[in-house]
Scaffold this motif. Structure first.
Motif, PDB file in Angstrom:
ATOM      1  N   THR A 216       0.872  -1.165   0.000  1.00  0.00           N
ATOM      2  CA  THR A 216       0.000   0.000   0.000  1.00  0.00           C
ATOM      3  C   THR A 216       0.915   1.223   0.000  1.00  0.00           C
ATOM      4  O   THR A 216       2.034   1.150  -0.525  1.00  0.00           O
ATOM      5  CB  THR A 216      -0.967  -0.011   1.208  1.00  0.00           C
ATOM      6  N   CYS A 217       0.455   2.306   0.574  1.00  0.00           N
ATOM      7  CA  CYS A 217       1.230   3.539   0.523  1.00  0.00           C
ATOM      8  C   CYS A 217       0.898   4.328   1.785  1.00  0.00           C
ATOM      9  O   CYS A 217      -0.272   4.403   2.177  1.00  0.00           O
ATOM     10  CB  CYS A 217       0.820   4.311  -0.720  1.00  0.00           C
ATOM     11  N   PRO A 218       1.893   4.922   2.456  1.00  0.00           N
ATOM     12  CA  PRO A 218       1.599   5.666   3.686  1.00  0.00           C
ATOM     13  C   PRO A 218       0.723   6.893   3.453  1.00  0.00           C
ATOM     14  O   PRO A 218       0.169   7.451   4.395  1.00  0.00           O
ATOM     15  CB  PRO A 218       2.991   6.066   4.197  1.00  0.00           C
ATOM     16  N   ASN A 219       0.615   7.287   2.194  1.00  0.00           N
ATOM     17  CA  ASN A 219      -0.244   8.438   1.887  1.00  0.00           C
ATOM     18  C   ASN A 219      -1.670   7.989   1.561  1.00  0.00           C
ATOM     19  O   ASN A 219      -2.497   8.778   1.162  1.00  0.00           O
ATOM     20  CB  ASN A 219       0.343   9.225   0.700  1.00  0.00           C
ATOM     21  N   ARG A 220      -1.912   6.677   1.741  1.00  0.00           N
ATOM     22  CA  ARG A 220      -3.253   6.146   1.500  1.00  0.00           C
ATOM     23  C   ARG A 220      -3.771   5.348   2.690  1.00  0.00           C
ATOM     24  O   ARG A 220      -4.972   5.211   2.863  1.00  0.00           O
ATOM     25  CB  ARG A 220      -3.252   5.219   0.269  1.00  0.00           C
ATOM     26  N   ASP A 221      -2.825   4.773   3.475  1.00  0.00           N
ATOM     27  CA  ASP A 221      -3.298   3.918   4.569  1.00  0.00           C
ATOM     28  C   ASP A 221      -3.469   4.680   5.884  1.00  0.00           C
ATOM     29  O   ASP A 221      -3.762   4.085   6.917  1.00  0.00           O
ATOM     30  CB  ASP A 221      -2.354   2.715   4.764  1.00  0.00           C
TER      31      ASP A 221
ATOM     32  N   GLY B 118      -6.044  10.193   1.727  1.00  0.00           N
ATOM     33  CA  GLY B 118      -6.496  10.644   0.410  1.00  0.00           C
ATOM     34  C   GLY B 118      -5.545  10.349  -0.729  1.00  0.00           C
ATOM     35  O   GLY B 118      -5.955  10.242  -1.882  1.00  0.00           O
ATOM     36  N   GLY B 119      -4.259  10.189  -0.431  1.00  0.00           N
ATOM     37  CA  GLY B 119      -3.287   9.991  -1.499  1.00  0.00           C
ATOM     38  C   GLY B 119      -2.968  11.284  -2.218  1.00  0.00           C
ATOM     39  O   GLY B 119      -3.607  12.327  -1.980  1.00  0.00           O
ATOM     40  N   CYS B 120      -1.993  11.212  -3.087  1.00  0.00           N
ATOM     41  CA  CYS B 120      -1.651  12.375  -3.913  1.00  0.00           C
ATOM     42  C   CYS B 120      -2.849  12.666  -4.815  1.00  0.00           C
ATOM     43  O   CYS B 120      -3.521  11.738  -5.263  1.00  0.00           O
ATOM     44  CB  CYS B 120      -0.419  12.076  -4.756  1.00  0.00           C
ATOM     45  N   PHE B 121      -3.096  13.925  -5.084  1.00  0.00           N
ATOM     46  CA  PHE B 121      -4.349  14.296  -5.736  1.00  0.00           C
ATOM     47  C   PHE B 121      -4.466  13.797  -7.174  1.00  0.00           C
ATOM     48  O   PHE B 121      -5.544  13.795  -7.747  1.00  0.00           O
ATOM     49  CB  PHE B 121      -4.537  15.820  -5.687  1.00  0.00           C
ATOM     50  N   TYR B 122      -3.340  13.404  -7.772  1.00  0.00           N
ATOM     51  CA  TYR B 122      -3.390  12.911  -9.156  1.00  0.00           C
ATOM     52  C   TYR B 122      -3.425  11.389  -9.210  1.00  0.00           C
ATOM     53  O   TYR B 122      -3.558  10.792 -10.266  1.00  0.00           O
ATOM     54  CB  TYR B 122      -2.150  13.401  -9.941  1.00  0.00           C
ATOM     55  N   CYS B 123      -3.280  10.725  -8.057  1.00  0.00           N
ATOM     56  CA  CYS B 123      -3.024   9.282  -8.046  1.00  0.00           C
ATOM     57  C   CYS B 123      -4.312   8.475  -8.208  1.00  0.00           C
ATOM     58  O   CYS B 123      -5.277   8.675  -7.468  1.00  0.00           O
ATOM     59  CB  CYS B 123      -2.336   8.894  -6.743  1.00  0.00           C
TER      60      CYS B 123
ATOM     61  N   GLU C  92      -5.163   2.456  -8.490  1.00  0.00           N
ATOM     62  CA  GLU C  92      -4.271   1.301  -8.536  1.00  0.00           C
ATOM     63  C   GLU C  92      -2.807   1.675  -8.389  1.00  0.00           C
ATOM     64  O   GLU C  92      -1.920   0.849  -8.648  1.00  0.00           O
ATOM     65  CB  GLU C  92      -4.500   0.517  -9.823  1.00  0.00           C
ATOM     66  N   GLY C  93      -2.535   2.941  -7.960  1.00  0.00           N
ATOM     67  CA  GLY C  93      -1.154   3.320  -7.673  1.00  0.00           C
ATOM     68  C   GLY C  93      -0.215   3.105  -8.833  1.00  0.00           C
ATOM     69  O   GLY C  93       0.877   2.575  -8.665  1.00  0.00           O
ATOM     70  N   ALA C  94      -0.616   3.439 -10.049  1.00  0.00           N
ATOM     71  CA  ALA C  94       0.244   3.367 -11.233  1.00  0.00           C
ATOM     72  C   ALA C  94       0.670   1.940 -11.580  1.00  0.00           C
ATOM     73  O   ALA C  94       1.840   1.647 -11.726  1.00  0.00           O
ATOM     74  CB  ALA C  94       1.480   4.250 -11.044  1.00  0.00           C
TER      75      ALA C  94
ATOM     76  N   ALA D 250       3.746  -0.997  -8.456  1.00  0.00           N
ATOM     77  CA  ALA D 250       2.519  -0.418  -7.895  1.00  0.00           C
ATOM     78  C   ALA D 250       2.715   0.041  -6.444  1.00  0.00           C
ATOM     79  O   ALA D 250       3.319  -0.659  -5.634  1.00  0.00           O
ATOM     80  CB  ALA D 250       1.394  -1.451  -7.959  1.00  0.00           C
ATOM     81  N   TYR D 251       2.215   1.220  -6.138  1.00  0.00           N
ATOM     82  CA  TYR D 251       2.262   1.793  -4.788  1.00  0.00           C
ATOM     83  C   TYR D 251       3.708   1.998  -4.304  1.00  0.00           C
ATOM     84  O   TYR D 251       4.582   2.306  -5.099  1.00  0.00           O
ATOM     85  CB  TYR D 251       1.448   0.942  -3.806  1.00  0.00           C
ATOM     86  N   THR D 252       3.948   1.770  -2.992  1.00  0.00           N
ATOM     87  CA  THR D 252       5.233   2.147  -2.388  1.00  0.00           C
ATOM     88  C   THR D 252       5.992   0.874  -2.020  1.00  0.00           C
ATOM     89  O   THR D 252       5.703   0.243  -0.998  1.00  0.00           O
ATOM     90  CB  THR D 252       4.989   3.020  -1.139  1.00  0.00           C
ATOM     91  N   ASN D 253       6.950   0.506  -2.825  1.00  0.00           N
ATOM     92  CA  ASN D 253       7.540  -0.836  -2.760  1.00  0.00           C
ATOM     93  C   ASN D 253       8.703  -0.984  -1.781  1.00  0.00           C
ATOM     94  O   ASN D 253       9.411  -1.994  -1.808  1.00  0.00           O
ATOM     95  CB  ASN D 253       7.950  -1.265  -4.164  1.00  0.00           C
TER      96      ASN D 253
ATOM     97  N   THR E  99       9.275   3.887  -5.327  1.00  0.00           N
ATOM     98  CA  THR E  99       8.920   4.259  -3.955  1.00  0.00           C
ATOM     99  C   THR E  99       8.804   5.765  -3.790  1.00  0.00           C
ATOM    100  O   THR E  99       9.079   6.531  -4.709  1.00  0.00           O
ATOM    101  CB  THR E  99       9.952   3.695  -2.954  1.00  0.00           C
ATOM    102  N   ARG E 100       8.377   6.154  -2.574  1.00  0.00           N
ATOM    103  CA  ARG E 100       8.355   7.558  -2.165  1.00  0.00           C
ATOM    104  C   ARG E 100       9.686   7.892  -1.496  1.00  0.00           C
ATOM    105  O   ARG E 100      10.301   7.015  -0.883  1.00  0.00           O
ATOM    106  CB  ARG E 100       7.254   7.783  -1.121  1.00  0.00           C
ATOM    107  N   PRO E 101      10.099   9.160  -1.541  1.00  0.00           N
ATOM    108  CA  PRO E 101      11.391   9.504  -0.928  1.00  0.00           C
ATOM    109  C   PRO E 101      11.415   9.347   0.588  1.00  0.00           C
ATOM    110  O   PRO E 101      12.482   9.189   1.172  1.00  0.00           O
ATOM    111  CB  PRO E 101      11.612  10.968  -1.329  1.00  0.00           C
TER     112      PRO E 101
HETATM  113  S1  SF4 Z   1       1.231   8.564  -6.148  1.00  0.00           S
HETATM  114 FE1  SF4 Z   1       2.412   7.069  -4.987  1.00  0.00          FE
HETATM  115  S2  SF4 Z   1       2.817   8.152  -3.055  1.00  0.00           S
HETATM  116 FE2  SF4 Z   1       1.085   9.189  -3.988  1.00  0.00          FE
HETATM  117  S3  SF4 Z   1      -0.760   8.208  -3.158  1.00  0.00           S
HETATM  118 FE3  SF4 Z   1      -0.256   7.204  -5.108  1.00  0.00          FE
HETATM  119  S4  SF4 Z   1       0.958   5.414  -4.513  1.00  0.00           S
HETATM  120 FE4  SF4 Z   1       0.975   6.861  -2.773  1.00  0.00          FE
END
Ligand code: SF4
Length: 311
Positions: A34-39, A45-50, A53-55, A92-95, A122-124
């Motif tokens: 998953t991703c710390p910006n989603r869990d 809420g996640g990043c506003f463009y995301c 399925e996290g790319a 996908a998401y934050t690996n 991953t995220r930085p």
């Molecule tokens: S773009 Fe990446 S960091 Fe941002 S919410 Fe989606 S999975 Fe998380």
């Protein structure tokens, strides 16, 4: 006019063939992160463009184990006569968002015969010391590339799009990975809200200074079921024209060190998820227009970097 096998920039395909002497295919995997910006650790809420399925690449089958995802795709290509190598790509998401011991065994599990490297997106802010140690040990066994989502180095924009980290986190991540001699590919976005060309160019200059071996350029597009989809519908989000984005990327490439490998030039979105801009779907045409623009203007990767160094 400098070229890399007919292209005015140092394309990934050219780099891989010169490094490995054979074609190389990257296989995207979904390991169920998953991703710390989603869990909720940072936000829900996640990043506003995301997107939801996290790319994730469209062919990925997350219901399978990672090994089965990899084996199935390798077989798919071999059955079509492909005789090159493979890269395992945790996409996908934050690996790197997991227990270090789990991460270590997961990454090592994909080192099958024919796999010549592991890419990890991953995220930085998910690259603590224990994770860096795992990556360092992995890098003693195979080629490791960490894809770091920087997006912009403008803190006001990072807050606005709910990234949940600042530019300092990106600088630290790139420098920490660099100290361990681990390759980095940075993701940057052109056309984020309230950003002008100079913000985008500054981001590219910053990541180059902090250290990266590769870069992925994306234009901002609007995907369904995102916060930006609502903004777009409400008229609160404007998008770059294709021509403007091409001009920005060409200029960024002109001062990009020729040694930095270009992994991507445009954002990518599935047709059934895309809201705008529709030219996102015209992938070949986008590349063709960018390359034509660069040739017409005499632009190639590193042109300005070369003139600065006096060559
Ligand atoms: S773009 Fe990446 S960091 Fe941002 S919410 Fe989606 S999975 Fe998380």
């Amino acid at each position: 006019m400098k070229e890399w096998k007919g292209r005015p920039y140092h394309a990934l395909k050219v780099y891989l063939e010169s490094r490995f002497g054979k074609p190389v295919k990257r296989i995207a995997l979904d390991a169920g992160f998953t991703c710390p910006n989603r869990d909720g650790r940072i936000s829900f809420g996640g990043c506003f463009y995301c997107g939801e399925e996290g790319a994730r690449a469209r062919y990925v089958r997350p219901e399978l184990s990672v090994i089965d995802q990899l084996r199935e795709r390798m077989t798919y290509w071999k059955n079509r006569g492909f005789e090159g190598y493979f890269l395992a790509y945790f996409q996908a998401y934050t690996n790197t968002y997991g227990d270090p011991e789990f991460l270590s065994s997961l990454y090592e599990s994909v080192l099958l015969p024919g796999v010549v490297g592991v890419f990890i997106g991953t995220r930085p802010d998910c690259l603590g010391e224990d994770v860096l140690d795992v990556l360092f040990r992995l890098a003693q066994k195979t080629w490791v590339v960490v894809e770091v989502g920087v997006q912009t180095t403008n803190d006001a924009t990072l807050r606005l799009i709910n990234r949940g980290h600042d530019a300092g986190a990106s600088e630290k991540a790139l420098r920490d990975l660099g100290k361990r001699h681990i390759d980095k590919v940075v993701h940057v976005i052109g056309g984020l809200p309230h950003e002008e060309k100079y913000h985008f160019l500054q981001t590219v200059k910053d990541v180059q200074q902090w250290g990266c071996e590769g870069i992925k350029f994306h234009h901002l597009f609007v995907e369904k079921n995102t916060v930006f989809a609502n903004w777009y519908e409400e008229g609160r989000l404007s998008l770059l024209s294709r021509e403007t984005y091409i001009e920005w990327v060409a200029e960024a490439l002109s001062f990009l060190d020729p040694g930095i490998v270009v992994h991507r030039l445009f954002g990518d979105c599935e047709k059934n998820k895309l809201i705008a801009p529709l030219w996102t779907l015209e992938k070949s045409q986008n590349i063709h227009l960018l390359e034509s623009w660069m040739r017409d203007k005499g632009i190639f990767q590193g042109r300005e970097a070369i003139s600065f160094s006096g060559d």
